[in-house]
Enzyme design. Sequence first.
Site, PDB file in Angstrom:
ATOM      1  N   ARG A  26       0.828  -1.109  -0.017  1.00 18.46           N
ATOM      2  CA  ARG A  26      -0.149  -0.101   0.003  1.00 18.46           C
ATOM      3  C   ARG A  26       0.931   1.344   0.095  1.00 18.46           C
ATOM      4  O   ARG A  26       0.550   2.072  -0.589  1.00 18.46           O
ATOM      5  CB  ARG A  26      -0.835  -0.149   1.273  1.00 18.46           C
ATOM      6  CG  ARG A  26      -2.161  -0.987   1.019  1.00 18.46           C
ATOM      7  CD  ARG A  26      -2.675  -1.541   2.158  1.00 18.46           C
ATOM      8  NE  ARG A  26      -3.654  -2.457   2.093  1.00 18.46           N
ATOM      9  CZ  ARG A  26      -3.611  -3.711   2.054  1.00 18.46           C
ATOM     10  NH1 ARG A  26      -2.499  -4.539   1.723  1.00 18.46           N
ATOM     11  NH2 ARG A  26      -4.885  -4.418   1.772  1.00 18.46           N
ATOM     12  N   GLY A  94      -1.394 -11.929  -4.771  1.00 21.19           N
ATOM     13  CA  GLY A  94      -2.664 -11.761  -5.015  1.00 21.19           C
ATOM     14  C   GLY A  94      -2.773 -10.329  -4.555  1.00 21.19           C
ATOM     15  O   GLY A  94      -3.781  -9.575  -5.254  1.00 21.19           O
ATOM     16  N   SER A 166     -12.773  -9.323   2.562  1.00 17.11           N
ATOM     17  CA  SER A 166     -11.495  -9.620   1.981  1.00 17.11           C
ATOM     18  C   SER A 166     -11.107  -8.016   1.687  1.00 17.11           C
ATOM     19  O   SER A 166     -11.551  -7.110   1.061  1.00 17.11           O
ATOM     20  CB  SER A 166     -11.690 -10.149   0.430  1.00 17.11           C
ATOM     21  OG  SER A 166     -10.589  -9.717  -0.271  1.00 17.11           O
ATOM     22  N   ASP A 316      -4.209 -15.632   7.308  1.00 16.46           N
ATOM     23  CA  ASP A 316      -2.723 -16.116   6.741  1.00 16.46           C
ATOM     24  C   ASP A 316      -2.080 -16.840   8.064  1.00 16.46           C
ATOM     25  O   ASP A 316      -1.044 -17.520   7.595  1.00 16.46           O
ATOM     26  CB  ASP A 316      -1.940 -14.833   6.481  1.00 16.46           C
ATOM     27  CG  ASP A 316      -2.552 -14.064   5.355  1.00 16.46           C
ATOM     28  OD1 ASP A 316      -3.416 -14.806   4.706  1.00 16.46           O
ATOM     29  OD2 ASP A 316      -2.115 -12.900   5.011  1.00 16.46           O
ATOM     30  N   LYS A 343      -6.140 -19.491  -1.448  1.00 19.73           N
ATOM     31  CA  LYS A 343      -4.801 -18.653  -1.344  1.00 19.73           C
ATOM     32  C   LYS A 343      -3.695 -19.260  -2.164  1.00 19.73           C
ATOM     33  O   LYS A 343      -4.164 -19.885  -3.117  1.00 19.73           O
ATOM     34  CB  LYS A 343      -4.313 -18.704   0.166  1.00 19.73           C
ATOM     35  CG  LYS A 343      -5.591 -18.108   1.253  1.00 19.73           C
ATOM     36  CD  LYS A 343      -5.478 -16.731   1.295  1.00 19.73           C
ATOM     37  CE  LYS A 343      -6.597 -16.036   1.959  1.00 19.73           C
ATOM     38  NZ  LYS A 343      -6.688 -14.564   1.844  1.00 19.73           N
ATOM     39  N   ARG A 390       3.671 -19.846   3.026  1.00 20.20           N
ATOM     40  CA  ARG A 390       3.412 -19.796   4.467  1.00 20.20           C
ATOM     41  C   ARG A 390       3.447 -21.426   4.784  1.00 20.20           C
ATOM     42  O   ARG A 390       3.446 -21.704   5.883  1.00 20.20           O
ATOM     43  CB  ARG A 390       1.891 -19.144   4.700  1.00 20.20           C
ATOM     44  CG  ARG A 390       2.313 -17.837   4.372  1.00 20.20           C
ATOM     45  CD  ARG A 390       1.083 -16.865   5.139  1.00 20.20           C
ATOM     46  NE  ARG A 390       0.981 -15.647   4.688  1.00 20.20           N
ATOM     47  CZ  ARG A 390       1.968 -14.475   5.010  1.00 20.20           C
ATOM     48  NH1 ARG A 390       2.882 -14.659   5.452  1.00 20.20           N
ATOM     49  NH2 ARG A 390       1.430 -13.286   4.219  1.00 20.20           N
TER      50      ARG A 390
HETATM   51  C1  S3P Z   1      -4.305  -9.235   2.014  1.00 22.99           C
HETATM   52  C2  S3P Z   1      -5.457  -9.609   2.258  1.00 22.99           C
HETATM   53  C3  S3P Z   1      -5.716 -11.043   2.708  1.00 22.99           C
HETATM   54  C4  S3P Z   1      -4.691 -11.777   3.136  1.00 22.99           C
HETATM   55  C5  S3P Z   1      -3.339 -11.623   2.204  1.00 22.99           C
HETATM   56  C6  S3P Z   1      -3.148 -10.145   2.082  1.00 22.99           C
HETATM   57  C7  S3P Z   1      -3.973  -7.702   1.834  1.00 22.99           C
HETATM   58  O1  S3P Z   1      -6.418 -11.366   1.620  1.00 22.99           O
HETATM   59  O2  S3P Z   1      -4.761 -13.115   2.997  1.00 22.99           O
HETATM   60  O3  S3P Z   1      -2.412 -12.337   2.495  1.00 22.99           O
HETATM   61  O4  S3P Z   1      -2.689  -7.365   1.743  1.00 22.99           O
HETATM   62  O5  S3P Z   1      -5.048  -6.919   1.442  1.00 22.99           O
HETATM   63  P1  S3P Z   1      -7.871 -11.372   1.136  1.00 22.99           P
HETATM   64  O6  S3P Z   1      -8.272  -9.990   1.006  1.00 22.99           O
HETATM   65  O7  S3P Z   1      -8.129 -12.390  -0.011  1.00 22.99           O
HETATM   66  O8  S3P Z   1      -8.640 -12.066   2.277  1.00 22.99           O
END
Ligand code: S3P
Length: 430
Positions: A26, A94, A166, A316, A343, A390
């Site tokens: 971010r 992701g 999420s 996580d 995940k 992980r």
């Molecule tokens: C994250 C949000 C989570 C988490 C990921 C990091 C983030 O995922 O599991 O490791 O940085 O916004 P989800 O938004 O799919 O829950």
Amino acid sequence: MELKVNPTGRLRGELVIPGDKSISHRAIILGSLAKGKTLVRGLLEAEDCLNTIKAFQAMGVKIIKKSPGEYLIEGVGLRGLKEPEEVIDCGNSGTGMRLLTGLLAPQRFYSVLTGDASLRKRPMDRVIKPLTMMGARIWGREDKYAPLSIKGSVLSGLEYTLPVASAQVKSALLLAGLYAGGDLKLTEPGQSRDHTERMLKGFGVNLHKKDNRIFLDSKEEIRLYGQEINVPGDLSSAAFFLVAGLITGESEILLRNVGINPTRSGLLEVVKEMGGRIELLNQRQAGGEPVADIMVRSSYLKGIVIEGEIIPRLIDELPVIAVMASQAEGETVIRDAAELRVKETDRIRAIVRELSRLGVEIEELTDGMVIKGPSRIRGGVRVKSYGDHRMAMSLAIAGLLADDMIIIEDSRSINTSFPEFPGLLKQLFQ
Ligand code: S3P
């Protein structure tokens, strides 16, 4: 690449935990969109975040490394990004891909996002659908998987209830909402990590939040101003050493500089409920986030039920929580965690298979698992990480208790979030 882990009697020492992955992503994104310079200290220099840096450099943002973890970002303003020449590769991340999809949807150019084999199997329709409702034009394989191609469009506002809690979906929509012609009203079914909201406010965006509702008012002028950000250490990385300290005998570890944002700190609540001896010392604020040093000591643990609203706040950490539960007296039940299946790998299946291989009594549920402890950990075994960082690190922690060395296959993925992990773990061996 393989990681060999030798059993140990006890772990002792002090570690400084590297920067938070979510917050680092971010900081790179908002720093790039701000007017003026942003200086980030403690940025996580792992593959996921380095890929996000490369993405913004490819869109014309100057990002310069000043010293380890210290980066200067010359923000280009909300309308200053340039069309990337090449396909953007998000690697394993992701967060990188979903947040970028939200940001690229309202740009005045065309872009393509891809990632590694794991990321190309993860559902992107959870961001494509609501963004399309705002007017975005995004194409993917089977309307769902990367590579994604994005033709920038003018976006309208959106009133939307997220189907799952999420932070990635929420953040993608917030980034798109910065450019939307109408208001953005989001409701979350449960509390997910709130780093984006905190940081947007820090950059000067007037975001309104009440309980699980977020409101971005299109009548207000939106502009981000360069900041100095000190990224706290990643609780999700600290989690491996925290569990290691609890389950090995006569251990005492001080984990310095760990973010304890309540939307992320479900693990600490679980540890306390299981009877773990942890102390939060020197509590303070860094980069708009609460931070502490965590002292952890070997503990007698008991099984508990983990379900409901806490799940997104420790999602996580569930693989390493399963390892901890294998050493607790009695049964630990984890439910409401179906998100684990989408995940970096299907973490329910992966953890159940590999911990079983190590001799743990563990049973798969559709949305979680049941673990019976305490369990002896079998040594001389090869386990699979499924290319998931992980998973690899959680299995390494289980290996500390094995009766002989264990080998974790395909451990290269550790570099996506925590390249220092093997070295730091070794430091604790006494
Ligand atoms: C994250 C949000 C989570 C988490 C990921 C990091 C983030 O995922 O599991 O490791 O940085 O916004 P989800 O938004 O799919 O829950």
